[in-house]
Design an enzyme around this catalytic site. Structure first.
Site, short mmCIF file in Angstrom:
data_model
loop_
_atom_site.label_atom_id
_atom_site.label_comp_id
_atom_site.label_asym_id
_atom_site.label_seq_id
_atom_site.Cartn_x
_atom_site.Cartn_y
_atom_site.Cartn_z
N ASP A 161 -12.07 -10.82 2.72
CA ASP A 161 -12.34 -11.86 3.71
C ASP A 161 -11.72 -13.20 3.28
OD1 ASP A 161 -14.23 -11.76 1.68
OD2 ASP A 161 -15.95 -12.23 2.95
N ASP A 177 -0.94 -7.22 9.78
CA ASP A 177 -0.82 -7.74 11.16
C ASP A 177 -1.05 -9.25 11.14
OD1 ASP A 177 -0.36 -5.22 12.24
OD2 ASP A 177 -1.71 -5.58 13.94
N TYR A 215 -8.93 5.68 5.69
CA TYR A 215 -8.18 6.50 6.64
C TYR A 215 -8.29 8.00 6.35
CZ TYR A 215 -5.51 2.76 8.98
OH TYR A 215 -5.12 1.68 9.73
C1 IPM Z 1 0.41 0.60 10.93
C2 IPM Z 1 -0.26 1.11 12.20
C3 IPM Z 1 -0.84 2.47 11.92
C4 IPM Z 1 -1.88 2.32 10.82
C5 IPM Z 1 -1.46 3.17 13.14
C6 IPM Z 1 -0.46 3.31 14.28
C7 IPM Z 1 -2.07 4.50 12.80
O1 IPM Z 1 -1.22 0.19 12.62
O2 IPM Z 1 1.33 1.29 10.44
O3 IPM Z 1 0.04 -0.46 10.45
O4 IPM Z 1 -3.02 1.97 11.08
O5 IPM Z 1 -1.53 2.57 9.65
MG MG Z 2 -1.23 -1.61 11.54
#
Ligand code: IPM
Ligand code: MG
Length: 362
Positions: A223, A251, A141
């Site tokens: 993975d 997620d 990032y």
């Molecule tokens: C999270 C979100 C953020 C990330 C986005 C909105 C930038 O997906 O907090 O997991 O990727 O960190």
């Molecule tokens: Mg996220």
């Protein structure tokens, strides 16, 4: 105690759920005799519309001067143009970096009464209780170079995955510290068979593991970890990993609890174990969900549990945090359901009704 909390409702369902998080904190203040002062600021798309940038220096300074920050969500289709000068998400990343919040804690503990809400078989869900420690201010990032480059008629776009030994050390050490009072098991997740940054990560994790023989350390390739999260999620205790791996895996982990709307998170900096509590940003892991924004149907539990984490980590008020968590458990036990976790035929509560149900149970 007199405490300043900045709220950053943001976009989409952010304002609806943040409002309920604030009501829960106000109730806690009244019940336990604290003074919480709230101050709202802009972040994300609404900040772009108002000021041209997703995070102003004024907002960042206000957060720096506060005890804690409660955030809703950022983003939405109206700010999605790939050629736009800036994006709502830039504000969120700037906030994390600007406040030095290198550790993102995402606990995952499915509620037994909601086993039906997950697509996994109930026997897979039974006993799942882990926390993901996601590195938050480094890796893919933030690595440089990053960007889009036009050279001799060709277009290139670059992202860089970069970690220093110090960045890896502090996050892995934190994972070990958090594992100690739990089941004393750390899973370090990397892609060491391909990535140089992951090989450094694994080397450092191994060293830290040697210094903590009482904690069991495993290494998993990302993975393989993605597969095991679905195949045998109850085996995990503390997972520690790079920024983007953590983004993706959390997620995936949300599927275990049945709804993204249920999961909280805390983003913390140093010194993590300060007795006064440490500055942190607390936010539900769900996004801005523009499709349901403004309809009062969003689940506020992710935000309300984030408020509990705020009390525990930034204000050192664990009794108060426990009170919120117990009330959420009881509300779920007693059949309170927003649309995302309701089964056909169950009465569906609005965002406000769910928060009221939780407040009643405190
Ligand atoms: C999270 C979100 C953020 C990330 C986005 C909105 C930038 O997906 O907090 O997991 O990727 O960190
Ligand atoms: Mg996220």
């Amino acid at each position: 105690m007199n405490t300043k909390i900045i709220t950053l409702p943001g976009d989409g369902i952010g304002p609806e759920v943040t409002r309920e998080g604030v009501r829960v904190l106000e109730y806690i203040a009244k019940k336990f005799g604290h003074q919480f002062e709230f101050e709202e600021h802009l972040i994300g798309g609404c900040a772009i519309d108002a000021t041209g940038e997703p995070l102003s220096n004024a907002t960042l300074d206000a957060c720096r001067a506060a005890d804690a920050v409660l955030l809703g969500a950022v983003g939405g289709p109206q700010w999605d143009d790939p050629r736009a000068k800036t994006r709502p998400e830039v504000g969120l990343l700037g906030l994390r970096k600007g406040l030095g919040l290198f550790a993102n804690l995402r606990p995952v503990k499915p509620h037994p009464a909601l086993a039906h809400a997950s697509p996994l078989k109930p026997e897979k869900i039974a006993g799942v209780d882990f926390i993901v420690i996601r590195e938050l201010t480094g890796g893919l990032y933030f690595g440089k170079p990053q960007g889009r480059f036009e050279e001799s008629g060709k277009t290139r776009a670059v992202d860089t995955m970069e970690y220093s030994d110090a960045e890896i050390t502090r996050i892995v050490q934190l994972a070990f510290r958090l594992a100690e009072p739990r089941r004393a098991k750390v899973t370090s997740v990397d892609k060491a068979n391909v990535l140089a940054s992951s090989r450094l990560w694994r080397e450092i994790a191994t060293e830290i593991g040697r210094a903590h023989p009482q904690i069991k350390l495993d290494h998993l390739l990302v993975d393989t970890c993605a597969m095991k999260l679905i195949a045998s999620p109850a085996a995990f205790d503390v997972i520690v990993t790079e920024n983007m791996f953590g983004d993706i895996l959390t997620d995936e982990a949300a599927v275990l609890v049945g709804s993204m709307g249920l999961l909280p998170s805390a983003s913390l900096g140093a010194p993590f174990d300060s007795a006064q509590g440490v500055l942190g940003v607390y936010e539900p892991i769900h996004g801005s969900a523009p499709d349901i924004a403004g309809k009062s149907i969003a689940n506020p539990i992710g935000t309300i549990l984030s408020a509990a984490m705020l009390l525990r980590y930034s204000l050192n008020l664990s009794r108060e945090a426990d009170a919120i968590e117990r009330a959420v458990d009881r509300a779920i036990d007693e059949g309170c359901r927003t649309a995302d976790i309701a089964q056909p035929g169950e009465r569906v509560m609005s965002t406000r009704e769910m928060a009221d149900a939780i407040i009643e149970r405190m």
